[in-house]
Every structure is written in structure tokens, then in C-alpha cells.
Design a protein around this motif. Sequence first.
Motif, mmCIF file in Angstrom:
data_model
loop_
_atom_site.group_PDB
_atom_site.id
_atom_site.type_symbol
_atom_site.label_atom_id
_atom_site.label_comp_id
_atom_site.label_asym_id
_atom_site.label_seq_id
_atom_site.Cartn_x
_atom_site.Cartn_y
_atom_site.Cartn_z
ATOM 1 N N LEU A 255 0.868 -1.183 0.000
ATOM 2 C CA LEU A 255 0.000 0.000 0.000
ATOM 3 C C LEU A 255 0.899 1.225 0.000
ATOM 4 N N MET A 258 -3.183 6.654 -2.353
ATOM 5 C CA MET A 258 -3.953 6.823 -3.580
ATOM 6 C C MET A 258 -3.837 8.266 -4.062
ATOM 7 N N ASP A 271 -3.588 4.980 2.704
ATOM 8 C CA ASP A 271 -4.611 3.922 2.672
ATOM 9 C C ASP A 271 -4.253 2.730 3.555
ATOM 10 N N HIS A 274 -6.246 -0.334 4.929
ATOM 11 C CA HIS A 274 -6.498 -1.530 4.122
ATOM 12 C C HIS A 274 -5.535 -2.688 4.425
ATOM 13 N N SER A 293 3.582 7.700 0.289
ATOM 14 C CA SER A 293 2.237 8.109 0.691
ATOM 15 C C SER A 293 2.249 9.559 1.154
#
Length: 373
Positions: A255, A258, A271, A274, A293
Motif C-alpha cells: 500500500l 492513492m 490507505d 487496508h 504516501s
Amino acid sequence: MILILEPNSSPESTDYKILTGQLDRLSGISYRIHREVGAEVTLTEIYLIGNTAALSIEQMQVLPCVEKVVRVSEAYRVLGRHKQGDDRPSSFQYNGVRFGQDTLNIFAGLCAVDSPESTDAMMRALKEHNLTCTRMGAYKPRTNPYAFQGFGAKCLPYVFELAGKYGIRVIAMEVTHESHVDEVRAALKTTGSPTGVMLQIGTRNTQNFELLKHVGRQQDFPVLIKRGFGITLDESLNAAEYLASEGNRKVVFCLRGMKTNMGDPHRNFVDFSHVPVVKRLTRMPVCIDPSHSVGSRSSAPDGILDLFHVAAQGVVAGANMLLIDFHPNPTKALVDGPQALLLSELPHFLADVAIAREAYIKRAALVAAHTAH
Ligand code: PEP
Ligand code: MN
């Protein structure tokens, strides 16, 4: 439907031939065989495709060599967790390092390899902290065609030799073209394989299906696949399944946030909630990448960097791997300097991660105690 064969079932044996003979006679059913040759045992799974609803578990269970039958309930046939009796492993071993849904491996390193000096300084710091994994970008996918594209094959010999010198067992390294896999393999060979490589599929290539098939067809290297930045989780998990469907099931799912303005001021919308979702839907270990991120060294009023905060959030939620950018001199870094941590911050980062990991272990023990009675 998956037929799990008895360990060490040999394709040369009479029983095995009877089994495949029976499968050949099933109408409307084709099958794919996955063999995992380990040091001690060879495991074989046969994936039946087609009208498997017409087959009963009992009917398949009595076939020769068959130890267990699992009915596939999810889209991710190989990597998914299926509802009935699916106790297939959620871990694998590579170059002496175990990757599982129960471990935590830290891959601190350079976003992009930019000189032998920074590579040496980075790896020396890792050794000082007993870390045996790192990240080293040699092939960089860049938005701007005029930006530094990575040193590619040219830097691999010194990266691998230094890794050997400092006891690094696994390097996560992005490949953006199938020829890069051959270059990595060749450079490892000429340097005498002093280390191992986990091939990384970047977020821009999550749905580059031909690259996925190529990387999935080789079994020399495990694969770290990043979630696509603008597609659904289901689409990204299907991308991971491409690797496994071609034969390579040593896959870690990462991850990395997004792409949406809703995540501002972070580079991407984090994210990491998740982490447990991916662990529930699949048997893959889950990696988090706080650097790509968050994308900056901003900190909260408590003095803790956002990078540390989100890393802790992912680890508290049970993440199994951390990919994080460091640089000995971020102002000189050729890629992503603004998000890099300093080598002097490594001990602080590791101590912070250890707190989060301990919290996760305590939380898992707590739920186990509460469900036991
Ligand atoms: C990287 O990890 O170097 C990278 C380019 O990440 P992403 O594919 O997540 O953008
Ligand atoms: Mn980067």
C-alpha cells in the motif's frame, strides 16, 4: 477448485498419472498445475478451471495423490483466502528471510541509487542496526522525461557487492521492463550472488499485464507489487494474482497511498487502513510505504513526523513490511530528497516502529484471549 496433492507427489508416479488421466476425462474442465520445489518438500496444487460446480469435494478427495480439496470462493484463486478449509501458507522464505502475514521486515534504503558513496553509507548504517533488507532504486519511472531516470544496470555491480559486504540479504528493486529482470540476474551472477533481490512492480505498472506475466513466469525472485494509485483495491489484487497465476506466488502487496487531491497536503491519500483488508482477502504479506504516501518531512504539533505517524498506523494494523526512503544527504538526492529520512534518524525510526509492533502484538493477543472463552 484446488486439489492439494500429498507432499512430494511425483509426476512420474503411477498414482499421479492415474490422477491426471482422470482429470483429462472431466468434461468442461481444464486444469493448471503449480509446483513449488522447496529444499525439503515439493508441493503441488492443481487448479481446476471451468464448470467445477458440477464436481463434488468428496468425488475429488478420493482421487490418488489428493490430500485435500478446496473450493474456490474468491476471485483471487491462487493468492486468495478461500472460505472452506483453506489453510495454505501465508508466508514464504527467500534468501534466508521469512516473509509472512505474521512477520515485520523493514526495508529502509535509497529511493534511487545515486552514487557508490551514498549506497555505502546507507548500507553501513543498516548493518549497524542489524537490518538485512533494503530498498535501492536503479530503474526509476519518472513523470518528467528529462528527469534522472536511474543508473540502471550500470550501478548494479556495486550495489550488489556493497550489499554482500554489509550482510544485506534482500534488496527491493523496481523493474519497469522485462529486460531489467535479465540485467538483475546477470549482475547477480557476475558478482557471485552476494545478496538477493525482490523485484518491485511500481504503482505506474500495476496493470502492465505483460510485465506482470513476465515477472510472474520467473521464480528466481519474489515480487513486491504496489497498489495502483488510481484503481480499486480489487483491480490491484487481480494484478497481484496475475503474478501468481503465471507461477510465482512469492508475492508481497504494498500500500502506497492513492492519488487524489483529497489527500492533500500529503502526496497521496494514505490507505493503510487496508492492511487488514488485504490480509483477510489474500494470503499475501502486506507492505506499507509511508514515504511515497506522505511525500514530505512535515510534522505534527507533537513533534512526530507524519512519516513516523503513518508508519506506526500501518504497523499497529499488522503490516508485514515497511518500505521507507532514507538518504545520507537528502538535499543532494537525485530523486525524492524532500521525503527522505536522515541516517541519524534511523535509530529513532526503528524504536518508534518497535513500539507500534509491540502494540500490534498485544492487540492480537488481546483478541485471541477474548475469543478463547
Ligand atoms: C518507489 O518506491 O520508488 C516508487 C517509485 O514508488 P511508487 O511506485 O509507489 O510511486
Ligand atoms: Mn521515490
